[in-house]
Design an enzyme around this catalytic site. Structure first.
Site, PDB file in Angstrom:
ATOM      1  N   GLU A 172       0.987  -1.117   0.050  1.00 47.03           N
ATOM      2  CA  GLU A 172      -0.009  -0.037   0.026  1.00 47.03           C
ATOM      3  C   GLU A 172       0.803   0.910   0.398  1.00 47.03           C
ATOM      4  O   GLU A 172       0.147   2.164   0.497  1.00 47.03           O
ATOM      5  CB  GLU A 172      -0.753  -0.116   1.101  1.00 47.03           C
ATOM      6  CG  GLU A 172      -2.143  -0.993   1.043  1.00 47.03           C
ATOM      7  CD  GLU A 172      -3.144  -1.398   1.910  1.00 47.03           C
ATOM      8  OE1 GLU A 172      -2.827  -0.383   3.118  1.00 47.03           O
ATOM      9  OE2 GLU A 172      -4.184  -1.925   1.775  1.00 47.03           O
ATOM     10  N   GLU A 291      -5.517  -8.411   0.009  1.00 41.65           N
ATOM     11  CA  GLU A 291      -5.787  -8.186   1.084  1.00 41.65           C
ATOM     12  C   GLU A 291      -7.478  -7.714   0.331  1.00 41.65           C
ATOM     13  O   GLU A 291      -7.949  -6.857   0.159  1.00 41.65           O
ATOM     14  CB  GLU A 291      -5.298  -7.071   1.437  1.00 41.65           C
ATOM     15  CG  GLU A 291      -4.131  -6.664   2.321  1.00 41.65           C
ATOM     16  CD  GLU A 291      -3.868  -5.295   2.949  1.00 41.65           C
ATOM     17  OE1 GLU A 291      -4.288  -5.352   4.081  1.00 41.65           O
ATOM     18  OE2 GLU A 291      -2.565  -6.216   3.305  1.00 41.65           O
TER      19      GLU A 291
HETATM   20  O1  AHR Z   1      -5.000  -5.760   7.572  1.00 42.10           O
HETATM   21  C1  AHR Z   1      -4.805  -4.815   8.323  1.00 42.10           C
HETATM   22  C2  AHR Z   1      -3.778  -3.906   7.083  1.00 42.10           C
HETATM   23  O2  AHR Z   1      -5.055  -3.172   6.557  1.00 42.10           O
HETATM   24  C3  AHR Z   1      -3.072  -3.693   6.680  1.00 42.10           C
HETATM   25  O3  AHR Z   1      -2.058  -4.077   7.366  1.00 42.10           O
HETATM   26  C4  AHR Z   1      -2.532  -3.236   5.514  1.00 42.10           C
HETATM   27  O4  AHR Z   1      -1.694  -3.716   4.463  1.00 42.10           O
HETATM   28  C5  AHR Z   1      -4.212  -2.764   5.368  1.00 42.10           C
HETATM   29  O5  AHR Z   1      -3.924  -1.132   5.207  1.00 42.10           O
END
Ligand code: AHR
Length: 499
Positions: A172, A291
């Site tokens: 990110e 994610e």
């Molecule tokens: O999964 C929690 C967080 O969410 C992670 O660390 C990040 O990549 C995302 O913003």
């Protein structure tokens, strides 16, 4: 209400890649410590791995596990987590304001993966470390021996290389919250340089470049365009992330979340085709949706400089589970471009499993993952759905049913995944197969409930759990089923193939 689904084995999207059933675990809260790793617990084995958690995760059959972050990775030095445990430095973790003892690092993670029969997917720090550090981690993990870092691995107890074949180039990096956050142009240069050095050490590895964090970001897609145009020949996947939230407490709206997930994926279909065209390239880059989950209730991100604090311990309910099912339906419908997806995360932190010292709670979102992981295989089909719609608040008119389907040639069976988004209306469903007959319903299973907020709790752990569904083959060799309101139903049907 009535609906029909028509399936045609000639109308398919692509082969389902099992890697879409992967997971993600980060050094965050009680995910690693007290989650998968708890040497002090009587529930752990000699390596300190929680056996009950391992068993519950093993049922999900996750092929890959992304690690060690997440935001954590962007200020993490992997060297802190290797070597004798009592000599490892204790650090202040920038991302979650927590104390990181480093007693669990890359070697413990790989050992855990081997015990779980999971492949590691490793992220490197491109926030505050550079290309050389990333390449040295590849050397530590994958080089057979005879070099500084590969010999260090051998001294640390792993004679054989870890053989990690999937690597994420940072995390990110378009987010202002990210350590070392930068512009797309700068990230693209970092990713390209790191990728080249890493593949220079081991040319067999595959690389995931950071895409934009989400559709809500100003950088959405434009970031990805810059990264892809720079790194097209150097990487294999672009990442997408999404956390869905019912922030307005509007269940009808929230349950139409699949519409938005589909939109994100069709944006990537367009972007990947565009960059491929501009590049006049034969190469195809795919999406790593590394994610995804529901996350909005527990926003506690400050660990107050403690070790293994209770952070992001979200309690999941029925509507959350139905939204998770829509992520999986959407990945199947886009099987041609989504090759990897990671449920974020796996234990304690926004997770299907919660632990306490003497036990474990399985949350609602465990079950859509379990059912899809068990049944979605083979070719993803394009279902033709004819059914009612409803008004999903600001999302407008949305189909009540969200559907995906697949065909497995080995067993001559099709499997249909049906979500009924309605808060109150059951649906009489008919599934027909163009030119083919259904011979038998092999499985009819799902979960449902009357209350979208119903959830499993320590004192009542089986509120949301899979139960048999009602389905049969009718006299015209079609499948009929009753799909309750607020449900996921999975139907596996044996086909009568023409002789
Ligand atoms: O999964 C929690 C967080 O969410 C992670 O660390 C990040 O990549 C995302 O913003």
């Amino acid at each position: 209400m009535k609906a029909s689904i028509r399936l045609d084995l000639d109308h398919h999207v692509g082969e389902i890649d099992r890697r879409i059933f992967s997971g993600f675990i980060e050094h965050l809260g009680r995910a690693v410590y007290e989650g998968i790793y708890d040497p002090a617990s009587p529930l752990s084995d000699a390596n300190g791995f929680r056996k009950d958690v391992g068993e519950a995760l093993r049922r999900l059959a996750m092929p890959y596990m992304r690690y060690p972050g997440g935001n954590f990775v962007s200020n993490y030095d992997w060297r802190d987590g290797v070597g004798p445990q009592d000599e490892r430095p204790v650090r202040a973790d920038f991302a979650w304001k927590s104390i990181e003892p480093n007693t669990f690092g890359v070697d413990e993670f790989v050992r855990w993966c081997r015990w779980m029969d999971i492949e590691p997917m490793m992220a490197v720090n491109l926030g505050t470390l550079g290309a050389r550090d990333a390449a040295e981690l590849v050397e530590y993990c994958n080089f057979p021996g005879g070099t500084y870092w590969s010999d260090a691995r051998r001294r640390n107890g792993s004679e054989e290389p870890h053989g990690i074949n999937l690597w994420c180039l940072g995390n990110e990096m378009d987010g202002s919250w990210q350590a070392g956050h930068c512009t797309a142009t700068e990230y693209a240069a970092r990713a390209q340089q790191a990728g080249r050095l890493m593949k220079g050490v081991d040319s067999s590895i595959e690389l995931v470049a950071c895409g934009s964090t989400g559709r809500y970001m100003d950088t959405y897609l434009e970031w990805d365009r810059v990264v892809l145009e720079t790194c097209w020949e150097d990487v294999d996947y672009i990442s997408a992330h999404r956390y869905s939230r019912n922030s307005e407490d509007d269940s009808a709206w929230f349950l139409a979340e699949g519409v938005e997930i589909d939109r994100v994926l069709s944006d990537y279909v367009g972007l990947l085709a565009y960059v491929r065209g501009v590049k006049r390239s034969d190469k195809q880059i795919y999406v790593s949706f590394d994610e995804w989950n529901v996350w909005y209730k527990d926003r506690m991100i400050d660990g107050a400089w403690s070790h293994a604090p209770h952070l992001l311990e979200e309690i999941y309910n029925l509507e959350d589970a139905l939204v998770c099912a829509q992520f999986l339906n959407s990945f199947l419908r886009h099987a041609d471009i989504v090759k990897i997806a990671c449920l974020a995360q796996i234990v304690n932190v926004i997770a299907p499993i919660l632990t306490k010292p003497d036990g474990m709670l399985i949350q609602s979102i465990y079950y859509p993952f379990l059912l899809f992981s068990q049944h979605a295989r083979g070719e993803s089909l394009k279902p033709i759905v004819d059914g009612p719609s409803y008004i999903a608040g600001p999302r407008g008119e949305v189909p009540v049913l969200d559907v995906s389907a697949c065909y497995e040639p080995e067993t001559d069976s099709v499997c249909v995944f049906i979500i009924n988004r309605s808060l109150s209306k059951d649906i009489d469903l008919q599934v027909s197969l163009s030119g083919l007959h259904a011979r038998a319903v092999l499985n009819a299973i799902g979960f449902t409930g009357n209350d979208p907020k119903a959830h499993n709790a320590w004192e009542d752990p089986d509120v949301i759990t899979p139960r048999s569904a009602t389905a049969a083959v009718d006299e015209e060799a079609r499948v009929t089923a009753v799909v309750p309101s607020l449900s996921l139903t999975v139907l596996r049907v044996k086909l009568e193939l023409p002789s």
